[in-house]
Design a protein around this motif. Structure first.
Motif, mmCIF file in Angstrom:
data_model
loop_
_atom_site.group_PDB
_atom_site.id
_atom_site.type_symbol
_atom_site.label_atom_id
_atom_site.label_comp_id
_atom_site.label_asym_id
_atom_site.label_seq_id
_atom_site.Cartn_x
_atom_site.Cartn_y
_atom_site.Cartn_z
ATOM 1 N N GLU A 265 0.845 -1.201 0.000
ATOM 2 C CA GLU A 265 0.000 0.000 0.000
ATOM 3 C C GLU A 265 0.879 1.248 0.000
ATOM 4 O OE1 GLU A 265 -2.329 2.755 -0.259
ATOM 5 O OE2 GLU A 265 -3.428 0.850 -0.101
ATOM 6 N N ALA A 266 0.646 2.122 -0.978
ATOM 7 C CA ALA A 266 1.462 3.331 -1.097
ATOM 8 C C ALA A 266 1.198 4.324 0.023
ATOM 9 C CB ALA A 266 1.212 3.996 -2.447
ATOM 10 N N LEU A 267 -0.003 4.331 0.568
ATOM 11 C CA LEU A 267 -0.334 5.248 1.660
ATOM 12 C C LEU A 267 0.293 4.757 2.961
ATOM 13 C CD1 LEU A 267 -4.107 5.883 0.893
ATOM 14 C CD2 LEU A 267 -2.177 7.399 0.413
ATOM 15 N N PRO A 268 0.493 5.664 3.911
ATOM 16 C CA PRO A 268 1.107 5.242 5.183
ATOM 17 C C PRO A 268 0.228 4.337 6.026
ATOM 18 C CG PRO A 268 0.512 7.580 5.244
ATOM 19 C CD PRO A 268 0.329 7.135 3.841
ATOM 20 N N ASP B 29 -2.699 -10.092 12.115
ATOM 21 C CA ASP B 29 -3.202 -11.132 13.024
ATOM 22 C C ASP B 29 -3.208 -12.505 12.362
ATOM 23 O OD1 ASP B 29 -3.721 -9.103 14.826
ATOM 24 O OD2 ASP B 29 -5.881 -9.070 14.468
ATOM 25 N N HIS B 30 -3.354 -12.520 11.037
ATOM 26 C CA HIS B 30 -3.482 -13.783 10.312
ATOM 27 C C HIS B 30 -2.222 -14.141 9.521
ATOM 28 C CE1 HIS B 30 -7.646 -12.713 11.235
ATOM 29 N NE2 HIS B 30 -7.908 -14.004 11.132
ATOM 30 N N GLY B 31 -1.148 -13.435 9.797
ATOM 31 C CA GLY B 31 0.116 -13.775 9.157
ATOM 32 C C GLY B 31 0.288 -13.226 7.762
ATOM 33 N N VAL B 32 -0.562 -12.254 7.370
ATOM 34 C CA VAL B 32 -0.420 -11.606 6.075
ATOM 35 C C VAL B 32 0.411 -10.345 6.257
ATOM 36 C CG1 VAL B 32 -1.649 -10.378 4.242
ATOM 37 C CG2 VAL B 32 -2.536 -12.550 5.117
ATOM 38 N N GLU B 33 1.481 -10.232 5.500
ATOM 39 C CA GLU B 33 2.357 -9.073 5.615
ATOM 40 C C GLU B 33 1.761 -7.895 4.855
ATOM 41 O OE1 GLU B 33 7.018 -7.739 4.811
ATOM 42 O OE2 GLU B 33 6.240 -9.630 4.009
ATOM 43 N N VAL B 34 1.749 -6.724 5.497
ATOM 44 C CA VAL B 34 1.278 -5.497 4.861
ATOM 45 C C VAL B 34 2.425 -4.497 4.859
ATOM 46 C CG1 VAL B 34 -0.405 -3.618 4.882
ATOM 47 C CG2 VAL B 34 -1.075 -5.907 5.661
ATOM 48 N N ARG B 35 2.851 -4.098 3.670
ATOM 49 C CA ARG B 35 3.919 -3.096 3.518
ATOM 50 C C ARG B 35 3.273 -1.779 3.131
ATOM 51 N NH1 ARG B 35 9.594 -5.175 2.016
ATOM 52 N NH2 ARG B 35 9.545 -7.334 2.736
ATOM 53 N N VAL B 36 3.378 -0.788 3.992
ATOM 54 C CA VAL B 36 2.723 0.497 3.755
ATOM 55 C C VAL B 36 3.768 1.570 3.473
ATOM 56 C CG1 VAL B 36 0.740 -0.077 5.197
ATOM 57 C CG2 VAL B 36 2.727 1.045 6.221
ATOM 58 N N GLY B 37 3.304 2.665 2.886
ATOM 59 C CA GLY B 37 4.173 3.804 2.616
ATOM 60 C C GLY B 37 5.182 3.560 1.517
ATOM 61 N N VAL B 38 4.898 2.615 0.650
ATOM 62 C CA VAL B 38 5.831 2.323 -0.441
ATOM 63 C C VAL B 38 5.035 1.950 -1.692
ATOM 64 C CG1 VAL B 38 6.083 -0.106 0.265
ATOM 65 C CG2 VAL B 38 7.847 0.980 -1.152
ATOM 66 N N VAL C 9 4.837 0.820 -5.979
ATOM 67 C CA VAL C 9 5.392 -0.202 -6.872
ATOM 68 C C VAL C 9 6.170 0.493 -7.981
ATOM 69 C CG1 VAL C 9 4.808 -2.003 -8.534
ATOM 70 C CG2 VAL C 9 3.584 -1.863 -6.347
ATOM 71 N N ALA C 10 7.433 0.101 -8.127
ATOM 72 C CA ALA C 10 8.267 0.666 -9.194
ATOM 73 C C ALA C 10 8.055 -0.066 -10.513
ATOM 74 C CB ALA C 10 9.732 0.622 -8.791
ATOM 75 N N GLY C 11 7.742 -1.349 -10.444
ATOM 76 C CA GLY C 11 7.541 -2.130 -11.662
ATOM 77 C C GLY C 11 7.475 -3.606 -11.339
ATOM 78 N N LEU C 12 7.337 -4.397 -12.380
ATOM 79 C CA LEU C 12 7.270 -5.845 -12.228
ATOM 80 C C LEU C 12 8.553 -6.496 -12.709
ATOM 81 C CD1 LEU C 12 3.690 -6.708 -13.550
ATOM 82 C CD2 LEU C 12 4.387 -6.161 -11.208
ATOM 83 N N ARG C 13 8.890 -7.617 -12.118
ATOM 84 C CA ARG C 13 9.910 -8.515 -12.657
ATOM 85 C C ARG C 13 9.187 -9.593 -13.450
ATOM 86 N NH1 ARG C 13 14.940 -8.241 -9.854
ATOM 87 N NH2 ARG C 13 15.235 -6.020 -9.363
ATOM 88 N N THR C 14 9.636 -9.840 -14.659
ATOM 89 C CA THR C 14 8.971 -10.829 -15.508
ATOM 90 C C THR C 14 10.002 -11.731 -16.164
ATOM 91 O OG1 THR C 14 9.002 -9.431 -17.489
ATOM 92 C CG2 THR C 14 7.095 -9.212 -16.021
ATOM 93 N N LEU D 169 9.539 -2.818 -5.536
ATOM 94 C CA LEU D 169 8.984 -1.674 -4.829
ATOM 95 C C LEU D 169 9.860 -0.439 -5.019
ATOM 96 C CD1 LEU D 169 7.843 -3.397 -1.511
ATOM 97 C CD2 LEU D 169 6.654 -3.197 -3.695
ATOM 98 N N ALA D 170 9.304 0.707 -4.685
ATOM 99 C CA ALA D 170 10.019 1.965 -4.880
ATOM 100 C C ALA D 170 11.257 2.068 -4.000
ATOM 101 C CB ALA D 170 9.074 3.135 -4.601
ATOM 102 N N ASP D 171 11.294 1.316 -2.909
ATOM 103 C CA ASP D 171 12.482 1.347 -2.039
ATOM 104 C C ASP D 171 13.546 0.338 -2.462
ATOM 105 O OD1 ASP D 171 11.416 -1.085 -1.279
ATOM 106 O OD2 ASP D 171 10.998 -0.520 0.798
ATOM 107 N N GLY D 172 13.339 -0.328 -3.588
ATOM 108 C CA GLY D 172 14.310 -1.285 -4.108
ATOM 109 C C GLY D 172 14.050 -2.720 -3.723
#
Length: 412
Positions: A175-178, A199-208, A210-215, A235-238
């Protein structure tokens, strides 16, 4: 409108269907032509990110109406057909099958389309979710051990994440928003939504972002190159997240391209007055509608199932009554989201700048009711797993209760 007039309904999802049903229910005898871009009979969209995606509900269960009931309305259903343009002065639609349709009254209910992530078109493994076919394609790609990255922590993205986790996928949400849903629910309650995933083991990365996809090149059985398929999300942070499947849930865009030369006023939807008229004998409903709230003068566009249902019915009644006899559209918004074992519900118009007070339960337990206040008035109510208590506050929002009155109220 004359009872024998021809009414065209463009859009065959819940708003369009409710409009068509209401026309018949109000006694309209003339032709009602319903034009739907999908070939399927009208179906319910909310289960696509939940029960239908998980395989616990089938197509029959998510059908909005059984075929025999639909047949009883005497509608001219033109499915798998798109409206390409509107001649407003001539009251005629041009369709993508090369035909045209003359009408006396028009309901515009074309909904919205998912916003794609730039540069991902045509990449295998990247999914949007809006239609039945989208859900079927995504369901076939998910399963035990599949590495899923969900781009966007809005309600659709969150529901897909929760459902896919239950299907055994390893899920990361970006999620790009904080804070997830901060623009809707505010930072404090948005953080609770994010914590529900943790709580369910799903990682949420906020404040970052997407720079692009690897294909990588996809190779067919014959050994020929078959295009590209996703292998990761940069991601935008590398950081690079390995991914077998990517779901993009970064919002939707109202389907108005076919109306660009129509003369109707467009702007993040089709603009309409407080009675849902976009022009004489033309009304709007559902996700495509941006109307002026008669109570506040605010321009609103609401992307929720209940709004589409209520708006479709009101739009049809107003079309029949004509502008002189039309009623203002004054809904009390309600929406819900099922994530993991929790039902999240909202009544009213929350804003990130509102004062928020938890009055029932605890955010730590993920079972609570929170009130949203603005300028001394109750604006909205948010509930996690407290449907009965939440609904008890609806009359207060309808009556314009003060925030102090709401804080003093007890639903017990």
């Amino acid at each position: 409108m004359e009872p024998d007039a021809t009414v065209a309904v463009v859009g065959a999802s819940i708003a369009g269907l409710r409009a068509a049903e209401t026309l018949r229910g109000e006694g309209h005898r003339g032709p009602v032509v319903v034009i739907g871009a999908e070939s399927h009979l009208p179906y319910d969209r909310p289960p696509l990110s939940k029960q239908y995606l998980a395989g616990t509900w089938d197509l029959e269960r998510i059908a909005l109406r059984k075929p025999d009931k639909l047949a009883g309305y005497g509608l001219d259903l033109r499915l798998g057909c798109r409206a390409e343009s509107l001649d407003l002065a001539g009251r005629r639609l041009r369709l993508d099958d090369g035909t045209s349709l003359a009408f006396d009254g028009l309901v515009i209910a074309t909904g919205a389309a998912p916003r794609p992530l730039p540069g991902t078109e045509g990449v295998e493994g990247v999914h949007l979710l809006r239609t039945l076919d989208d859900a079927g394609s995504l369901a076939a790609a998910l399963g035990e051990g599949v590495r899923l990255v969900v781009v966007g922590a809005g309600f659709i993205g969150a529901e897909v994440a929760a459902t896919a986790h239950g299907m055994g996928a390893a899920v990361t949400v970006v999620e790009a928003l904080p804070v997830p849903l901060g623009r809707v629910l505010g930072d404090a309650m948005g953080a609770v939504c994010g914590a529900l995933h943790a709580d369910h083991g799903v990682e949420v990365r906020v404040g970052v972002g997407v720079a692009g996809l690897r294909t990588e090149e996809r190779v067919t059985r014959t050994g020929d190159g078959g295009g590209r398929r996703v292998t990761g999300v940069e991601l935008a942070d590398g950081t690079v997240l390995d991914a077998d499947v990517v779901v993009v849930g970064i919002g939707v865009v109202p389907v108005t391209g076919w109306l660009e030369d129509s003369g109707l006023e467009l702007g993040d939807g089709v603009l309409a007055d407080g009675r849902l008229f976009a022009a004489p004998d033309v009304v709007v409903a559902g996700d495509v509608a941006r109307w002026t709230d008669p109570g506040t003068g605010t321009s609103r566009r609401v992307e929720h199932w209940t709004n589409a249902t209520e708006q479709g019915a009101v739009a049809a009644r107003n079309l029949l009554a004509g502008e002189a006899g039309a009623a203002p559209y004054l809904p009390v918004p309600y929406f819900w989201s099922d994530q993991y074992e929790v039902k999240i519900q909202v009544i009213g118009h929350p804003s990130p700048d509102d004062e928020v007070v938890v009055v029932e339960g605890s955010t730590d337990e993920r079972r609570f009711v929170a009130l949203y206040g603005r300028n001394g008035r109750l604006q909205a109510v948010l509930g996690f797993g407290r449907p009965r208590q939440l609904m008890a506050y609806r009359p207060l929002i309808e009556s314009g209760a003060s925030f102090d009155e709401a804080l003093a109220f007890s639903p017990r």
